[in-house]
Structures are given as structure tokens and as C-alpha cells.
Motif scaffolding. Structure first.
Motif, short mmCIF file in Angstrom:
data_model
loop_
_atom_site.label_atom_id
_atom_site.label_comp_id
_atom_site.label_asym_id
_atom_site.label_seq_id
_atom_site.Cartn_x
_atom_site.Cartn_y
_atom_site.Cartn_z
N SER A 63 116.20 38.25 -44.94
CA SER A 63 115.22 38.00 -43.88
C SER A 63 115.14 39.23 -42.97
CB SER A 63 115.60 36.77 -43.06
OG SER A 63 116.82 37.01 -42.39
N THR A 64 114.00 39.39 -42.29
CA THR A 64 113.83 40.55 -41.42
C THR A 64 113.82 40.10 -39.97
OG1 THR A 64 111.43 40.33 -41.52
CG2 THR A 64 112.48 41.78 -43.14
N GLN A 65 114.30 40.95 -39.11
CA GLN A 65 114.31 40.69 -37.67
C GLN A 65 112.95 41.09 -37.11
OE1 GLN A 65 116.89 39.42 -36.06
NE2 GLN A 65 116.12 39.58 -33.99
N ARG A 66 112.25 40.17 -36.48
CA ARG A 66 110.93 40.44 -35.92
C ARG A 66 111.05 40.79 -34.45
NH1 ARG A 66 107.30 41.21 -39.90
NH2 ARG A 66 107.56 39.62 -41.50
N ARG A 67 110.31 41.81 -34.04
CA ARG A 67 110.23 42.15 -32.63
C ARG A 67 109.05 41.43 -32.02
NH1 ARG A 67 110.04 48.44 -32.63
NH2 ARG A 67 108.61 47.96 -34.29
N PHE A 68 109.08 41.22 -30.71
CA PHE A 68 107.98 40.53 -30.04
C PHE A 68 107.67 41.23 -28.73
CE2 PHE A 68 106.55 37.47 -26.85
CZ PHE A 68 105.36 37.10 -27.43
N PRO B 60 104.80 40.64 -25.49
CA PRO B 60 103.69 39.85 -24.96
C PRO B 60 102.38 40.64 -24.93
CG PRO B 60 105.62 39.55 -23.59
CD PRO B 60 105.95 40.64 -24.58
N ALA B 61 102.46 41.90 -24.56
CA ALA B 61 101.24 42.72 -24.49
C ALA B 61 100.63 42.92 -25.88
CB ALA B 61 101.56 44.07 -23.86
N ARG B 62 101.47 43.11 -26.89
CA ARG B 62 100.95 43.29 -28.25
C ARG B 62 100.33 42.01 -28.78
NH1 ARG B 62 104.95 46.47 -32.04
NH2 ARG B 62 103.25 45.89 -33.42
N LEU B 63 100.90 40.86 -28.40
CA LEU B 63 100.32 39.58 -28.82
C LEU B 63 98.93 39.41 -28.20
CD1 LEU B 63 100.74 36.86 -30.33
CD2 LEU B 63 101.51 35.94 -28.15
N ALA B 64 98.82 39.73 -26.92
CA ALA B 64 97.52 39.62 -26.25
C ALA B 64 96.51 40.59 -26.87
CB ALA B 64 97.68 39.90 -24.76
N ALA B 65 96.97 41.78 -27.22
CA ALA B 65 96.08 42.76 -27.84
C ALA B 65 95.63 42.28 -29.22
CB ALA B 65 96.78 44.11 -27.95
N GLN B 66 96.55 41.67 -29.96
CA GLN B 66 96.21 41.16 -31.29
C GLN B 66 95.17 40.04 -31.18
OE1 GLN B 66 99.53 39.55 -33.42
NE2 GLN B 66 98.37 39.14 -35.26
N ARG B 67 95.37 39.14 -30.22
CA ARG B 67 94.42 38.05 -30.01
C ARG B 67 93.06 38.60 -29.58
NH1 ARG B 67 92.68 34.87 -25.86
NH2 ARG B 67 94.09 35.75 -24.33
N GLY B 68 93.08 39.61 -28.71
CA GLY B 68 91.83 40.24 -28.27
C GLY B 68 91.12 40.95 -29.41
N HIS C 241 102.25 35.93 -21.25
CA HIS C 241 102.65 36.24 -19.88
C HIS C 241 104.15 36.43 -19.74
CE1 HIS C 241 98.55 34.89 -19.19
NE2 HIS C 241 98.60 35.62 -18.10
N GLY C 242 104.86 36.44 -20.86
CA GLY C 242 106.28 36.72 -20.85
C GLY C 242 107.13 35.59 -20.28
N GLU C 243 106.57 34.38 -20.17
CA GLU C 243 107.33 33.26 -19.63
C GLU C 243 108.24 32.64 -20.68
OE1 GLU C 243 104.76 30.49 -17.64
OE2 GLU C 243 103.60 32.11 -16.76
N SER C 244 107.90 32.81 -21.94
CA SER C 244 108.75 32.31 -23.02
C SER C 244 108.59 33.21 -24.23
CB SER C 244 108.40 30.86 -23.37
OG SER C 244 107.11 30.79 -23.92
N ARG C 245 109.37 32.93 -25.26
CA ARG C 245 109.37 33.77 -26.46
C ARG C 245 109.20 32.87 -27.67
NH1 ARG C 245 110.91 38.21 -29.08
NH2 ARG C 245 112.57 38.12 -30.59
N PRO C 246 108.37 33.27 -28.64
CA PRO C 246 108.19 32.44 -29.84
C PRO C 246 109.46 32.35 -30.68
CG PRO C 246 106.81 34.42 -29.93
CD PRO C 246 107.55 34.47 -28.66
N ARG C 247 109.59 31.24 -31.37
CA ARG C 247 110.73 31.05 -32.27
C ARG C 247 110.51 31.88 -33.54
NH1 ARG C 247 110.33 25.00 -30.78
NH2 ARG C 247 111.84 24.91 -29.08
N ALA C 248 111.53 31.93 -34.38
CA ALA C 248 111.48 32.76 -35.59
C ALA C 248 110.32 32.34 -36.51
CB ALA C 248 112.80 32.68 -36.35
N ARG C 249 110.12 31.04 -36.68
CA ARG C 249 109.04 30.55 -37.54
C ARG C 249 107.68 30.98 -36.98
NH1 ARG C 249 105.56 26.50 -37.36
NH2 ARG C 249 106.48 25.57 -35.51
N GLN C 250 107.55 30.91 -35.66
CA GLN C 250 106.29 31.30 -35.03
C GLN C 250 106.09 32.81 -35.09
OE1 GLN C 250 107.47 29.44 -31.46
NE2 GLN C 250 106.59 27.45 -31.99
N LEU C 251 107.19 33.57 -35.00
CA LEU C 251 107.08 35.03 -35.14
C LEU C 251 106.57 35.39 -36.54
CD1 LEU C 251 110.26 36.33 -33.30
CD2 LEU C 251 107.89 36.75 -32.68
#
Length: 150
Positions: free
Chosen positions: A76-81, A83-91, A116-126
Motif C-alpha cells: 500500500s502507498t502512503q497518501r499525502r493530503f 486542503p488547498a490541493r483538494l479545493a483546487a482539484q474540486r475547482g 478548511h483544514g478542520e478534519s482529514r479524510p480517512r485512508a479509504r477516502q484518500l
């Protein structure tokens, strides 16, 4: 000769002011002590937050080395997360938070909190987020339509 009533009234007012000053003096002292204690606690919290940040940073540098050593057998691979990149991807995909959440199989509130950096996605969501990384607007719209068609 002054009026006895006015002299009595003045004396009563003087004694009342003296008593009020004596009574409020204790409260003023206690209030000043409380403010000083609160300021000391705030300084301590700031110091502990800085220390926690430093520990997390040093633990974060050690974590990839441990992850590489432990993941060699699992594959398995370690995913980085970010918040700004997620917002950019959605945009980039031109999707609302609710639509993006539908693609990921989570709630719109989760996406909002991730961005908004209030929480972090779980591995499955990443993994699901990483799966959406290579698609474009048309494919995202098609997947969304397929999910809504169910």
C-alpha cells in the motif's frame, strides 16, 4: 449654622462611598489576579502548542521512514493530503462541494471540513480522492450523472 439634615446627608454619603470602596476593593484585587492568571495560562497554552507543533514536525519526518519500512511487505502507498490541493482539484473539475462529495461517497460537509483544514479524510477516502485526480470535467460529470441515475 448649617442645616442638620444636609450635614447628616453629606456624612451618610461619605460613609457610603467609603464602604463601597472597601467592598469593591476586594473584587478589584481578585479580578486583577484572575486576569494575571488567565494571561499566564494563555502563555502556557501557546508554549505547549509550539512544542506540539515541533514534536509533530519531527514525528512527521520520522513517519515516512517508518512507513517505507512497514509498507514494503503490504504494497500500500502512503497518501499525502492538502486542503488547498483538494479545493483546487474540486475547482478544476468545476464541481460544488456536494457534487464532489457524491463522487467520493461522503457528505458535502466532510468535503467542506477537509478543504478548511478542520478534519482529514480517512485512508479509504484518500484513495477515492486520488482516483479522481486524473479525470477531467466531462468524465466527472458523466460519473456524477451515473451515480445520480442509480
Amino acid at each position: 449654622m448649617p442645616n442638620i439634615a444636609s450635614v447628616l446627608k453629606d456624612e451618610i454619603a461619605r460613609i457610603a462611598r467609603k464602604e463601597v470602596r472597601a467592598q469593591t476593593g476586594d473584587f478589584k484585587k481578585a479580578s486583577a489576579q484572575h486576569r494575571a492568571h488567565i494571561a499566564a495560562l494563555r502563555r502556557r497554552v501557546d508554549e505547549l502548542e509550539r512544542e506540539l507543533k515541533r514534536v509533530r514536525k519531527s514525528a512527521g519526518a520520522a513517519a515516512p521512514a517508518r512507513a517505507r519500512a512497514g509498507d514494503e511487505g503490504e504494497g500500500s502507498t502512503q497518501r499525502r493530503f492538502s486542503p488547498a490541493r483538494l479545493a483546487a482539484q474540486r475547482g478544476k473539475l468545476g464541481l460544488s462541494a456536494a457534487d464532489f462529495a457524491t463522487l467520493l461517497g461522503v457528505s458535502g460537509q466532510s468535503v467542506y471540513k477537509w478543504e478548511h483544514g478542520e478534519s482529514r479524510p480517512r485512508a479509504r477516502q484518500l484513495e477515492a480522492i486520488a482516483g479522481l485526480r486524473g479525470i477531467g470535467k466531462r468524465e466527472a460529470a458523466a460519473r456524477l450523472a451515473a451515480l445520480r441515475g442509480k
